[in-house]
Design an enzyme around this catalytic site. Structure first.
Site, PDB file in Angstrom:
ATOM      1  N   ILE A 125     -48.311  10.859   6.747  1.00 20.52           N
ATOM      2  CA  ILE A 125     -47.521  10.514   7.675  1.00 20.52           C
ATOM      3  C   ILE A 125     -47.416   8.781   6.800  1.00 20.52           C
ATOM      4  CG2 ILE A 125     -47.711   8.837   9.677  1.00 20.52           C
ATOM      5  CD1 ILE A 125     -49.434  10.048  11.808  1.00 20.52           C
ATOM      6  N   ASP A 126     -45.864   8.881   7.001  1.00 23.55           N
ATOM      7  CA  ASP A 126     -44.535   8.064   6.267  1.00 23.55           C
ATOM      8  C   ASP A 126     -45.184   6.526   5.690  1.00 23.55           C
ATOM      9  OD1 ASP A 126     -42.612  10.012   5.231  1.00 23.55           O
ATOM     10  OD2 ASP A 126     -41.231   8.689   7.058  1.00 23.55           O
ATOM     11  N   PHE A 127     -45.171   6.092   4.679  1.00 23.95           N
ATOM     12  CA  PHE A 127     -46.125   4.649   5.179  1.00 23.95           C
ATOM     13  C   PHE A 127     -45.785   3.520   5.685  1.00 23.95           C
ATOM     14  CE2 PHE A 127     -45.250   0.373   2.896  1.00 23.95           C
ATOM     15  CZ  PHE A 127     -47.044  -0.071   2.451  1.00 23.95           C
ATOM     16  N   THR A 129     -44.447   4.470   8.931  1.00 23.98           N
ATOM     17  CA  THR A 129     -45.025   5.367   9.972  1.00 23.98           C
ATOM     18  C   THR A 129     -46.806   4.807  10.645  1.00 23.98           C
ATOM     19  OG1 THR A 129     -43.042   6.728   9.897  1.00 23.98           O
ATOM     20  CG2 THR A 129     -44.725   7.714  11.748  1.00 23.98           C
TER      21      THR A 129
END
Length: 301
Positions: A125-127, A129
């Site tokens: 998962i994106d940093f 997000t």
């Protein structure tokens, strides 16, 4: 300190390959850890080419034990998988080995304290997000989960806060996305070009208040920055997203990270789930999402 007892299926693997795969380390980071005597096999230093044997006790002293890592927020666990709530502002994992505090580190630190083997990351998962991150407890479960995700038999649902009122309130976004790896930015292109990929997102507006829409998104494809890029292209950038939205608007709202959360994961498979077939029909979800409570108090998710 982390510790692993080598099982029959892991015997024969090189020491460097085992740890680089298990921890997501780069080779340079592994070699530094070995040189500084932070990697031991049965209590002594071995060469990178050492072939692990069943029953070997492998220890890593890489983590700084003077600063204990925060425990992970585990929302589901069984003998095969872990589902944790990754906060925004934390890496899922770090393949460079430069960061000692990632979601994977926190999980593996806890497992090591229990005397259990380290978990395998399944996706990221994106940093900036937040939300549900799946990890496997065994390599074979990791491979199976990876296949099920690629086949879209594990459905991930996101909540986001977007600018303006989306119309129609329920629909489908389908675009050609092109990723500029150098800029780490994704662009919508008018027609397919070399390197572009189709991105499809289904969405539904759950609430609208004071110029903001609470939107639920379902990914039918898994492209980099898919929701962020497609929502911005549709005229509804995510609140807090400086890359694809308005910095001025975000500063006015005092939001510095995109309000995007992977809040629900549904398993939709039967026989093809193999050892994980028992999960078919199960949904793992977060009981609360802070930005929903902040901007859409009282809305049930």
């Amino acid at each position: 300190m982390e510790e692993w007892t080598i099982r029959a299926g892991e015997a024969g693997k090189r020491l460097d390959a085992f740890l680089m795969e298990r921890k997501g380390w780069s080779r340079s980071f592994f070699m530094k850890a070995l040189r500084t005597k932070k990697i031991k096999v049965n209590g002594k230093r071995e060469e990178p080419s050492y072939r692990l044997k069943e029953g070997d006790r492998l220890r890593s002293f890489v983590l700084d034990e003077k600063r204990p890592l925060p425990p992970p927020d585990i929302i589901y666990e069984d003998d095969h998988i872990l589902a944790v709530n990754k906060p925004a502002g934390l890496l899922s994992l770090d393949v460079t080995g430069k960061t000692k505090d990632t979601m994977l580190d926190r999980v593996n630190c806890l497992l090591a304290e229990r005397g259990e083997t380290a978990a395998f990351p399944v996706h990221r998962i994106d940093f900036n997000t937040s939300g549900i991150l799946l990890l496997a407890k065994k390599r074979e479960d990791r491979d199976l989960l990876d296949r099920l995700i690629r086949e879209r038999k594990i459905r991930k649902s996101y909540l986001c806060v977007a600018e303006g009122r989306m119309t129609p309130p329920k629909g489908r976004l389908e675009d050609q996305l092109f990723k500029d790896a150098r800029k780490n930015r994704v662009y919508v292109v008018d027609h397919p070009v070399k390197g572009s990929k189709t991105a499809v997102t289904e969405y539904e507006v759950k609430s609208f208040r004071q110029g903001l829409s609470l939107v639920e998104c379902h990914l039918l494809t898994g492209r980099t920055h898919q929701i962020r890029c497609q929502m911005a292209h549709a005229g509804h950038p995510l609140l807090g997203d400086d890359k694809y939205g308005s910095k001025e608007w975000n500063r006015d709202k005092k939001e510095r990270r995109q309000l995007l959360c992977s809040y629900k994961t549904t398993f939709d498979f039967a026989e093809e789930g193999g050892a994980l077939s028992y999960l078919s029909g199960k949904t793992i979800r977060l009981s609360r999402v802070p930005f929903v409570e902040k901007y859409f108090k009282g809305v049930m998710i």
